[in-house]
Enzyme design. Structure first.
Site, PDB file in Angstrom:
ATOM      1  CD  GLN A   1     -14.711 -16.800  -2.481  1.00 59.08           C
ATOM      2  OE1 GLN A   1     -14.961 -17.661  -1.637  1.00 59.08           O
ATOM      3  NE2 GLN A   1     -15.647 -16.290  -3.252  1.00 59.08           N
TER       4      GLN A   1
ATOM      5  CG  HIS B   1     -22.027 -10.831  -0.774  1.00 60.59           C
ATOM      6  ND1 HIS B   1     -22.283 -11.862  -1.641  1.00 60.59           N
ATOM      7  CD2 HIS B   1     -21.190  -9.996  -1.434  1.00 60.59           C
ATOM      8  CE1 HIS B   1     -21.655 -11.654  -2.789  1.00 60.59           C
ATOM      9  NE2 HIS B   1     -20.973 -10.525  -2.682  1.00 60.59           N
TER      10      HIS B   1
ATOM     11  N   GLY C   1     -16.775  -6.005  -2.859  1.00 62.90           N
ATOM     12  CA  GLY C   1     -15.445  -6.458  -3.246  1.00 62.90           C
ATOM     13  C   GLY C   1     -15.010  -5.879  -4.582  1.00 62.90           C
ATOM     14  CB  SER C   2     -16.767  -5.401  -7.808  1.00 60.29           C
ATOM     15  OG  SER C   2     -17.194  -6.741  -7.932  1.00 60.29           O
TER      16      SER C   2
ATOM     17  CB  THR D   1     -25.051   9.135   2.836  1.00 63.05           C
ATOM     18  OG1 THR D   1     -25.245  10.498   2.464  1.00 63.05           O
ATOM     19  CG2 THR D   1     -25.497   8.914   4.269  1.00 63.05           C
TER      20      THR D   1
ATOM     21  CG  ASN E   1     -13.489 -16.538  -7.490  1.00 60.91           C
ATOM     22  OD1 ASN E   1     -12.319 -16.214  -7.675  1.00 60.91           O
ATOM     23  ND2 ASN E   1     -14.392 -16.471  -8.443  1.00 60.91           N
TER      24      ASN E   1
ATOM     25  CB  SER F   1     -17.076  -8.684  -0.524  1.00 67.45           C
ATOM     26  OG  SER F   1     -18.453  -8.595  -0.819  1.00 67.45           O
TER      27      SER F   1
ATOM     28  CB  CYS G   1     -19.067 -13.038 -12.257  1.00 65.44           C
ATOM     29  SG  CYS G   1     -18.840 -12.885 -10.492  1.00 65.44           S
TER      30      CYS G   1
HETATM   31  C1  LIG Z   1     -17.271 -12.245  -4.851  1.00 63.46           C
HETATM   32  C2  LIG Z   1     -15.878 -11.846  -5.202  1.00 63.46           C
HETATM   33  C3  LIG Z   1     -15.577 -10.531  -5.607  1.00 63.46           C
HETATM   34  C4  LIG Z   1     -16.646  -9.483  -5.814  1.00 63.46           C
HETATM   35  O1  LIG Z   1     -17.236  -9.073  -4.611  1.00 63.46           O
HETATM   36  P1  LIG Z   1     -18.635  -8.302  -4.655  1.00 63.46           P
HETATM   37  O2  LIG Z   1     -18.847  -7.849  -3.254  1.00 63.46           O
HETATM   38  O3  LIG Z   1     -19.654  -9.298  -5.095  1.00 63.46           O
HETATM   39  O4  LIG Z   1     -18.484  -7.163  -5.603  1.00 63.46           O
HETATM   40  C5  LIG Z   1     -14.260 -10.211  -5.868  1.00 63.46           C
HETATM   41  N1  LIG Z   1     -13.282 -11.128  -5.739  1.00 63.46           N
HETATM   42  C6  LIG Z   1     -13.529 -12.388  -5.349  1.00 63.46           C
HETATM   43  C7  LIG Z   1     -12.390 -13.341  -5.192  1.00 63.46           C
HETATM   44  C8  LIG Z   1     -14.834 -12.798  -5.074  1.00 63.46           C
HETATM   45  O5  LIG Z   1     -15.062 -14.054  -4.701  1.00 63.46           O
END
Ligand SMILES: *Cc1c(COP(=O)(O)O)cnc(C)c1O
Length: 387
Positions: free
Chosen positions: A178, A200, A69-70, A236, A150, A198, A323
């Site tokens: 989220q 996870h 996500g970042s 890759t 989040n 993202s 974070c």
């Molecule tokens: C977790 C999160 C991110 C970051 O995602 P990562 O895959 O951990 O880099 C960005 N934005 C929100 C709203 C999140 O909850």
């Protein structure tokens, strides 16, 4: 152990692990190689891309795989900013409650001469569409507003914002990390130009995400190298993780209605129970919130102490954003909804998944009530002495 920190990360489902294992054991080849086994990896990659695109109502070539996500947030913002600068537009609109992946990228852009305007949110953590519309100027090149927060779970009026941006010809990005897999996403109906997700956060693997970029939106590369992802992101492809992400998103989207129903019932039970604790305040909107999100401030205690004590009772929870858990500064989100420094530091976030049960909820209610009372008891003189 009771896990209630699903906003930080989620457990992979058996179907996700199965999809990844298949790839790691059988089709571990480089999808860019020319021989037949590698072409099976390329085929798996194409298939995963198409399935992820379908979940968002996007086209496969509008999906760029990223490390999470970042990275997707960074690339979205830097791309829209660079395109804006080329057209002489350097004004960006966002909100005070964005994730740091967005806020810190905006700070970087500000240092490079962009004008960044962060909109306030109301006491429930929701941005005003009217205020946003008024903030748009001739030189606005980007509006970036998260789909759901989040920390406090508040859901933003993304479709309305998308419509306004479309009418005004301004690029619209949403951090849907989220929301994806938890709330409906349709990039066409919602007029979204750029969207980050993202894996996870919806029971997929860590270290993999995607940026949806509407066809025609110019992209800036963050990673130079080969011409993977149609030259938009070198390196890759992480094929096992991508296959895991596709399985996770499909699973989440196909069970969204029943998952939402189950999780919001548990969420409402948690909220009702925690509201019984004296001087407990719900953070975020009572109804307009993520199905799994609960966030309370308990006057007179430190959220961090509570989280550590909960851990001793086998309960995994958080004060807010993972974070910032290491830093002692109060949450920017809680300050933005008007909480004092003290109330912001007294927050507990419980984020549910579909694996949680009513028994979990009742156990958490019992333990939290007792711990809050105990923690307040210890601080009687300091907290209540001068009342
Ligand atoms: C977790 C999160 C991110 C970051 O995602 P990562 O895959 O951990 O880099 C960005 N934005 C929100 C709203 C999140 O909850």
């Amino acid at each position: 152990m009771i896990y209630m920190d699903n906003a930080a990360t989620t457990k992979m489902t058996p179907a996700v692990i199965q999809a990844m294992l298949l790839c790691m054991e059988d089709i571990w080849y480089n999808p860019s190689s020319l021989y037949a086994p590698a072409q099976r990896a390329a085929e798996a990659l194409r298939d995963a891309r198409a399935r992820i695109a379908a979940c968002l109502n996007a086209s496969p070539d509008e999906i760029i795989f990223t490390s999470g996500g970042s990275e997707a947030d960074n690339q979205a913002l830097l791309s829209a900013a660079q395109a804006g600068a080329q057209a002489g537009k350097r004004h960006i609109i966002s909100t005070a409650i964005e994730h740091h992946a967005v806020l810190h990228t905006l700070e970087k852009l500000e240092r490079e001469g962009y004008k960044v305007e962060l909109l306030d949110v109301n006491s429930n953590g929701v941005v005003s569409v009217a205020q946003l519309e008024r903030a748009i100027r001739e030189d606005t090149c980007l509006v970036t507003v998260m789909y759901a927060n989040n920390e406090i779970g508040s859901i933003q009026p993304i479709s309305e914002i998308g419509t306004i941006c479309w009418e005004k010809g301004v690029t619209f990005h949403t951090d849907a990390v989220q929301a994806a897999g938890h709330l409906p996403v349709d990039v066409k109906v919602q007029n979204i130009d750029l969207l980050s997700l993202s894996a996870h956060k919806f029971h997929g693997p860590k270290g993999i995400g995607a940026l949806y970029a509407r066809s025609g939106i110019p992209m800036t590369r963050l990673i130079e190298g080969g011409d993977q992802e149609q030259g938009r992101r070198a390196g890759t492809e992480n094929v096992p993780a991508i296959m895991g992400m596709a399985a996770a998103l499909e699973e989440a989207c196909s069970h969204m209605a029943e998952n939402t129903q189950k999780m919001s019932a548990l969420r409402n039970r948690l909220i009702a129970g925690l509201s019984q604790i004296p001087d407990a305040v719900l953070n975020g909107d009572p109804e307009n919130r993520l199905p799994g999100n609960v966030n309370f401030s308990f006057e007179g205690i430190e959220g961090e102490s509570l989280v550590l004590l909960l851990d001793q009772h086998g309960i995994c929870a958080s004060t807010g954003s993972a974070c910032t858990a290491q830093s002692l500064s109060p949450s920017h989100v809680l300050l933005a909804i008007g909480r004092s420094d003290e109330m912001a530091a007294s927050a507990l976030r419980l984020s549910l998944s579909v694996d949680n049960t009513q028994t979990d909820v009742d156990e958490v209610l019992r333990v939290v009530s007792r711990l809050v009372k105990e923690l307040r008891g210890k601080r009687t003189v300091k907290v209540w002495g001068n009342k």
